[in-house]
Design a protein around this motif. Sequence first.
Motif, short mmCIF file in Angstrom:
data_model
loop_
_atom_site.label_atom_id
_atom_site.label_comp_id
_atom_site.label_asym_id
_atom_site.label_seq_id
_atom_site.Cartn_x
_atom_site.Cartn_y
_atom_site.Cartn_z
N THR A 110 0.85 -1.20 0.00
CA THR A 110 0.00 0.00 0.00
C THR A 110 0.88 1.24 0.00
O THR A 110 1.84 1.32 0.76
CB THR A 110 -0.92 0.01 1.24
N PHE A 111 0.52 2.16 -0.84
CA PHE A 111 1.27 3.39 -1.00
C PHE A 111 0.38 4.57 -0.65
O PHE A 111 -0.77 4.60 -1.01
CB PHE A 111 1.77 3.51 -2.44
N ARG A 112 0.94 5.52 0.06
CA ARG A 112 0.23 6.76 0.37
C ARG A 112 1.13 7.91 -0.06
O ARG A 112 2.31 7.93 0.23
CB ARG A 112 -0.05 6.85 1.87
N ALA A 113 0.53 8.86 -0.79
CA ALA A 113 1.29 10.02 -1.25
C ALA A 113 1.83 10.79 -0.04
O ALA A 113 1.21 10.82 1.02
CB ALA A 113 0.41 10.93 -2.09
N SER A 114 2.98 11.40 -0.22
CA SER A 114 3.55 12.22 0.85
C SER A 114 2.69 13.48 1.02
O SER A 114 1.92 13.84 0.12
CB SER A 114 4.99 12.61 0.50
N PRO A 115 2.81 14.16 2.16
CA PRO A 115 2.03 15.39 2.34
C PRO A 115 2.27 16.42 1.24
O PRO A 115 1.32 17.05 0.75
CB PRO A 115 2.48 15.91 3.71
N LEU A 116 3.51 16.59 0.80
CA LEU A 116 3.79 17.55 -0.28
C LEU A 116 3.13 17.11 -1.58
O LEU A 116 2.54 17.93 -2.29
CB LEU A 116 5.30 17.71 -0.48
N GLN A 117 3.24 15.83 -1.90
CA GLN A 117 2.60 15.32 -3.12
C GLN A 117 1.08 15.53 -3.05
O GLN A 117 0.46 15.91 -4.04
CB GLN A 117 2.91 13.84 -3.31
N GLN A 118 0.50 15.30 -1.89
CA GLN A 118 -0.95 15.45 -1.74
C GLN A 118 -1.36 16.92 -1.84
O GLN A 118 -2.40 17.24 -2.41
CB GLN A 118 -1.42 14.84 -0.41
N ILE A 119 -0.54 17.81 -1.32
CA ILE A 119 -0.83 19.25 -1.44
C ILE A 119 -0.80 19.65 -2.91
O ILE A 119 -1.70 20.36 -3.39
CB ILE A 119 0.17 20.09 -0.62
N ILE A 120 0.21 19.20 -3.65
CA ILE A 120 0.29 19.52 -5.08
C ILE A 120 -0.92 18.95 -5.82
O ILE A 120 -1.53 19.64 -6.66
CB ILE A 120 1.62 19.01 -5.67
N ARG A 121 -1.30 17.72 -5.52
CA ARG A 121 -2.48 17.12 -6.13
C ARG A 121 -3.73 17.93 -5.81
O ARG A 121 -4.57 18.14 -6.69
CB ARG A 121 -2.66 15.68 -5.65
N SER A 122 -3.84 18.39 -4.59
CA SER A 122 -5.01 19.16 -4.17
C SER A 122 -5.08 20.52 -4.87
O SER A 122 -6.16 20.97 -5.25
CB SER A 122 -5.00 19.37 -2.65
N VAL A 123 -3.93 21.17 -5.01
CA VAL A 123 -3.90 22.47 -5.70
C VAL A 123 -4.30 22.31 -7.16
O VAL A 123 -5.10 23.10 -7.69
CB VAL A 123 -2.51 23.13 -5.55
N ILE A 124 -3.78 21.29 -7.82
CA ILE A 124 -4.15 21.04 -9.21
C ILE A 124 -5.64 20.77 -9.31
O ILE A 124 -6.33 21.30 -10.19
CB ILE A 124 -3.32 19.88 -9.80
N HIS A 125 -6.16 19.96 -8.39
CA HIS A 125 -7.59 19.64 -8.41
C HIS A 125 -8.44 20.88 -8.16
O HIS A 125 -9.45 21.10 -8.84
CB HIS A 125 -7.92 18.56 -7.38
N ALA A 126 -8.06 21.69 -7.18
CA ALA A 126 -8.83 22.90 -6.87
C ALA A 126 -8.84 23.87 -8.05
O ALA A 126 -9.88 24.47 -8.37
CB ALA A 126 -8.27 23.58 -5.62
#
Length: 160
Positions: A80-96
């Motif tokens: 199981t893999f979980r994105a790092s906090p920085l990766q998740q922030i970048i994903r969230s900004v792109i999504h927003a």
Amino acid sequence: MSSFLTSSWRIRNEGMMAATCIGVILMVVLLEFLRRLGKEYDGLIQRQFQRHISARVKTTQSLSGGCNADLPAADPRTVTFRASPLQQIIRSVIHAATFGLAYLIMLLAMYFNGYIIISIFIGAGLGKFFCDWMVVKVLIDGDQNGKDPAGIEETTVCCG
């Protein structure tokens, strides 16, 4: 005299309407670019993790000396893999950004101005052409594990 989204966006002549239509086309192309950017970034993260796991498996196999090479493979194992906090922030900004731009375009369509709606369609077509060129890797000696073809997804970003 028309007004779009804000009271300061007033169209007073044909030139301003043409500029508005071109701007709407570019907004929709940008939306398609952001959609592609999100998919590419997710793919990058997945490839990084796959390389990391492959390296760990190879290291483990070389340390064990490969003595189990003749034994049948055990049940498939998963990691199981979980994105790092920085990766998740970048994903969230792109999504927003994608989500917000999609809703602004939807609001523009709700003015029921034919030129704006046609500009949205043109932008969607150009955006798909330039930003989401379909590339598919075909496995010759394997199966795709029931995956759908790449490049086929929901029409709207808000509901998918």
